[in-house]
Design a protein around this motif. Structure first.
Motif, PDB file in Angstrom:
ATOM      1  N   ILE A 308       0.834  -1.204   0.000  1.00 16.83           N
ATOM      2  CA  ILE A 308       0.000   0.000   0.000  1.00 16.83           C
ATOM      3  C   ILE A 308       0.868   1.253   0.000  1.00 16.83           C
ATOM      4  O   ILE A 308       0.589   2.232  -0.716  1.00 16.83           O
ATOM      5  CB  ILE A 308      -0.956  -0.007   1.213  1.00 16.83           C
ATOM      6  N   VAL A 309       1.933   1.255   0.783  1.00 15.33           N
ATOM      7  CA  VAL A 309       2.831   2.416   0.825  1.00 15.33           C
ATOM      8  C   VAL A 309       3.423   2.692  -0.556  1.00 15.33           C
ATOM      9  O   VAL A 309       3.435   3.834  -1.038  1.00 15.33           O
ATOM     10  CB  VAL A 309       3.955   2.198   1.855  1.00 15.33           C
ATOM     11  N   LEU A 310       3.931   1.652  -1.204  1.00 14.03           N
ATOM     12  CA  LEU A 310       4.567   1.834  -2.514  1.00 14.03           C
ATOM     13  C   LEU A 310       3.587   2.404  -3.540  1.00 14.03           C
ATOM     14  O   LEU A 310       3.921   3.343  -4.280  1.00 14.03           O
ATOM     15  CB  LEU A 310       5.124   0.498  -3.003  1.00 14.03           C
ATOM     16  N   ALA A 312       0.781   4.111  -2.951  1.00  9.53           N
ATOM     17  CA  ALA A 312       0.358   5.465  -2.574  1.00  9.53           C
ATOM     18  C   ALA A 312       1.431   6.496  -2.909  1.00  9.53           C
ATOM     19  O   ALA A 312       1.124   7.588  -3.416  1.00  9.53           O
ATOM     20  CB  ALA A 312       0.027   5.503  -1.081  1.00  9.53           C
ATOM     21  N   VAL A 313       2.688   6.173  -2.644  1.00  9.27           N
ATOM     22  CA  VAL A 313       3.765   7.120  -2.947  1.00  9.27           C
ATOM     23  C   VAL A 313       3.902   7.315  -4.456  1.00  9.27           C
ATOM     24  O   VAL A 313       4.175   8.424  -4.935  1.00  9.27           O
ATOM     25  CB  VAL A 313       5.098   6.644  -2.327  1.00  9.27           C
ATOM     26  N   PHE A 314       3.688   6.239  -5.226  1.00 10.64           N
ATOM     27  CA  PHE A 314       3.732   6.363  -6.678  1.00 10.64           C
ATOM     28  C   PHE A 314       2.645   7.325  -7.170  1.00 10.64           C
ATOM     29  O   PHE A 314       2.909   8.213  -7.998  1.00 10.64           O
ATOM     30  CB  PHE A 314       3.557   4.989  -7.326  1.00 10.64           C
ATOM     31  N   VAL A 315       1.416   7.170  -6.673  1.00 10.41           N
ATOM     32  CA  VAL A 315       0.327   8.069  -7.072  1.00 10.41           C
ATOM     33  C   VAL A 315       0.633   9.497  -6.635  1.00 10.41           C
ATOM     34  O   VAL A 315       0.376  10.464  -7.380  1.00 10.41           O
ATOM     35  CB  VAL A 315      -1.016   7.584  -6.491  1.00 10.41           C
ATOM     36  N   PHE A 316       1.204   9.670  -5.450  1.00  8.29           N
ATOM     37  CA  PHE A 316       1.601  11.000  -4.964  1.00  8.29           C
ATOM     38  C   PHE A 316       2.569  11.663  -5.937  1.00  8.29           C
ATOM     39  O   PHE A 316       2.478  12.869  -6.203  1.00  8.29           O
ATOM     40  CB  PHE A 316       2.231  10.874  -3.578  1.00  8.29           C
ATOM     41  N   SER A 317       3.491  10.889  -6.485  1.00 12.02           N
ATOM     42  CA  SER A 317       4.485  11.446  -7.399  1.00 12.02           C
ATOM     43  C   SER A 317       3.859  11.942  -8.698  1.00 12.02           C
ATOM     44  O   SER A 317       4.444  12.790  -9.386  1.00 12.02           O
ATOM     45  CB  SER A 317       5.561  10.400  -7.710  1.00 12.02           C
ATOM     46  N   LEU A 318       2.676  11.443  -9.048  1.00  9.75           N
ATOM     47  CA  LEU A 318       1.996  11.852 -10.277  1.00  9.75           C
ATOM     48  C   LEU A 318       1.039  13.014 -10.052  1.00  9.75           C
ATOM     49  O   LEU A 318       0.546  13.614 -11.015  1.00  9.75           O
ATOM     50  CB  LEU A 318       1.219  10.670 -10.868  1.00  9.75           C
ATOM     51  N   SER A 319       0.742  13.314  -8.793  1.00  6.94           N
ATOM     52  CA  SER A 319      -0.265  14.325  -8.462  1.00  6.94           C
ATOM     53  C   SER A 319       0.326  15.732  -8.497  1.00  6.94           C
ATOM     54  O   SER A 319       1.437  15.966  -8.014  1.00  6.94           O
ATOM     55  CB  SER A 319      -0.854  14.053  -7.078  1.00  6.94           C
ATOM     56  N   GLY A 332      -1.590   5.988   2.142  1.00  8.51           N
ATOM     57  CA  GLY A 332      -0.276   5.392   2.344  1.00  8.51           C
ATOM     58  C   GLY A 332       0.059   5.236   3.814  1.00  8.51           C
ATOM     59  O   GLY A 332       0.725   4.271   4.206  1.00  8.51           O
ATOM     60  N   GLY A 333      -0.421   6.164   4.633  1.00 12.05           N
ATOM     61  CA  GLY A 333      -0.192   6.064   6.069  1.00 12.05           C
ATOM     62  C   GLY A 333      -0.831   4.831   6.677  1.00 12.05           C
ATOM     63  O   GLY A 333      -0.288   4.242   7.615  1.00 12.05           O
ATOM     64  N   LEU A 334      -1.997   4.427   6.152  1.00 13.72           N
ATOM     65  CA  LEU A 334      -2.628   3.186   6.635  1.00 13.72           C
ATOM     66  C   LEU A 334      -1.708   1.996   6.386  1.00 13.72           C
ATOM     67  O   LEU A 334      -1.551   1.112   7.238  1.00 13.72           O
ATOM     68  CB  LEU A 334      -3.968   2.978   5.936  1.00 13.72           C
ATOM     69  N   GLY A 335      -1.097   1.967   5.205  1.00  8.00           N
ATOM     70  CA  GLY A 335      -0.144   0.903   4.920  1.00  8.00           C
ATOM     71  C   GLY A 335       1.090   0.987   5.791  1.00  8.00           C
ATOM     72  O   GLY A 335       1.612  -0.038   6.258  1.00  8.00           O
ATOM     73  N   CYS A 396      10.414   0.625  -9.110  1.00  8.10           N
ATOM     74  CA  CYS A 396      11.459  -0.370  -8.829  1.00  8.10           C
ATOM     75  C   CYS A 396      11.138  -1.122  -7.540  1.00  8.10           C
ATOM     76  O   CYS A 396      11.332  -2.343  -7.448  1.00  8.10           O
ATOM     77  CB  CYS A 396      12.815   0.311  -8.730  1.00  8.10           C
ATOM     78  N   GLY A 397      10.639  -0.407  -6.532  1.00  6.64           N
ATOM     79  CA  GLY A 397      10.284  -1.040  -5.266  1.00  6.64           C
ATOM     80  C   GLY A 397       9.181  -2.072  -5.431  1.00  6.64           C
ATOM     81  O   GLY A 397       9.217  -3.149  -4.820  1.00  6.64           O
ATOM     82  N   MET A 398       8.184  -1.765  -6.244  1.00  6.36           N
ATOM     83  CA  MET A 398       7.107  -2.735  -6.489  1.00  6.36           C
ATOM     84  C   MET A 398       7.649  -4.006  -7.138  1.00  6.36           C
ATOM     85  O   MET A 398       7.240  -5.124  -6.770  1.00  6.36           O
ATOM     86  CB  MET A 398       6.048  -2.108  -7.398  1.00  6.36           C
ATOM     87  N   ALA A 399       8.567  -3.849  -8.072  1.00  7.07           N
ATOM     88  CA  ALA A 399       9.142  -5.014  -8.740  1.00  7.07           C
ATOM     89  C   ALA A 399       9.935  -5.876  -7.761  1.00  7.07           C
ATOM     90  O   ALA A 399       9.833  -7.110  -7.758  1.00  7.07           O
ATOM     91  CB  ALA A 399      10.041  -4.557  -9.897  1.00  7.07           C
TER      92      ALA A 399
END
Length: 412
Positions: A308-310, A312-319, A332-335, A396-399
């Motif tokens: 969930i963190v990974l 959420a941070v990815f979506v944050f980077s696109l916002s 992401g904080g929930l994760g 990369c982290g997701m992979a």
């Protein structure tokens, strides 16, 4: 060394028994001292990041400041773990808090008189990093010993909840104080809070950390801890996931001041709100975990929280919108609550008490890979921008997380 006795001693305590920890005065002192120090850590990180970017305009130097703050974790983590098993843990933690309060007082005076320089701020970040190492390896050992194995999940959940609350309160306080008073205000608040945390530790009435007599060398103890880690697949998986999260996911924290200023065009106080968002979500999540999580689900909570963190941070980077950015960081904080709570809990459950300090020390070293990730994201940010750098790192982290789950099926 077998971890079975420790694991088997963890039974499903009811939620009333879990919350009975709050009636234990020694637990409250260790717990609150951690909450107070966590506030100091996060308010200082935000204020120093904003100050560094205002002075230099370089995302790379912002990342360097975070690197200095976390460098002691990877350099000293294993040593601190061994030291925690050999010496009085209360006195070690007390000494660190007193030293931090002195450093904050000196930096306050330098900032107040206008003589503070960037290298002095960097020294303060390193000192803060040394205490972070001690807090994780030493204070959490004290916390677990006071709580006992039966209430361990609740103890770590409550500690994670307060740590995540400080991720919310610290940046908010840091942003407001920095905007209203300046850097000297953040160091003054840091001095007061560090001294208060030291007072709580000094007033512990029961010290369960009397060290046994040891004849082996520090190096031999470290090697024994590494051998145990290799023999336990769950512990190894927890450490590997900790490394990947700290290298690929959490370095985004150092880029929040950059994204807040350059992409979202925020004032320091609103940058504090942005930095506090994941802490707010994590606070709620950690409370739920502390009250309701059962030991049979510990591994899944850890893994799902990491994923969930990974994302959420990815979506944050696109916002590019403040509201969306805050919302995804809340999720992401929930994760983060699942990841952070179960990280230490799994180590306690899987590791015998005789070697626990060393394994927690190695865990601290794994957390210490975050500064390397900070440098990586800083270099990439200077090349393609902070937001795109975070996107690359989280993909990369997701992979890597997928590969870990394929190899360590015990964690599914």
């Amino acid at each position: 060394v077998s971890a079975e006795p420790a694991a088997q001693s963890v039974s499903a305590a009811g939620w009333r028994e879990r919350l009975s920890l709050l009636s234990d005065s020694n637990f409250r002192k260790v717990w609150l001292a951690g909450a107070i120090y966590g506030t100091v850590r996060w308010l200082d990180m935000l204020a120093v990041g904003v100050f560094t970017y205002e002075v230099t305009g370089s995302p790379m130097l912002v990342a360097v400041m975070v690197f200095l703050r976390l460098l002691p974790l990877i350099l000293m983590g294993s040593i601190i773990g061994v030291v925690a098993e050999r010496f009085n843990r209360r006195r070690l933690l007390l000494g660190g808090l007193v030293f931090l309060s002195i450093v904050c007082a000196i930096l306050f005076l330098l900032a107040l008189t206008g003589y503070i320089t960037l290298w002095q701020v960097g020294v303060g970040a390193v000192v803060n990093g040394f205490l972070f190492s001690a807090d994780f390896a030493i204070r959490r050992m004290l916390l677990g010993e006071v709580a006992g194995m039966r209430r361990l999940g609740a103890a770590m959940g409550l500690d994670s909840a307060t740590n995540n609350a400080t991720r919310m309160v610290g940046p908010l306080l840091g942003g407001v104080v920095y905007q209203a008073v300046g850097l000297e205000g953040t160091y003054l608040v840091g001095f007061v809070l560090s001294a208060l945390a030291a007072l709580l530790i000094a007033r512990l009435s029961v010290d369960s950390s009397a060290p046994p007599v040891r004849t082996s060398s520090l190096l031999a103890d470290i090697i024994e801890g590494l051998r145990y880690i290799r023999s336990n697949r769950v512990v190894m998986a927890v450490l590997v996931i900790t490394v990947l999260m700290n290298f690929f996911a959490f370095p985004f924290l150092g880029m929040i001041p950059v994204i807040g200023k350059d992409i979202l065009h925020l004032e320091p106080s609103l940058i504090g709100v942005l930095a506090a968002a994941d802490g707010c979500g994590a606070l709620f999540g950690a409370i739920v975990v502390a009250v309701f999580a059962q030991s049979v689900y510990y591994r899944r909570i850890f893994v799902i929280g990491s994923a969930i963190v990974l994302v959420a941070v990815f979506v944050f980077s696109l916002s590019g919108v403040f509201g969306l950015s805050v919302s995804v960081l809340l999720i992401g904080g929930l994760g983060l609550a699942g990841f952070g709570t179960m990280q230490s809990t799994l180590i306690f459950v899987e590791t015998p008490a005789s070697i626990r300090g060393r394994v927690l020390g190695i865990l601290t070293m794994c957390i210490g890979t975050m500064p390397i990730g900070m440098l990586a994201v800083g270099l990439i940010a200077d090349w393609i921008g902070a937001a795109r750098a975070i996107s690359v790192m989280t993909l990369c982290g997701m992979a890597v997380l997928t590969a870990v789950l394929v190899h360590w099926r015990e964690m599914r």
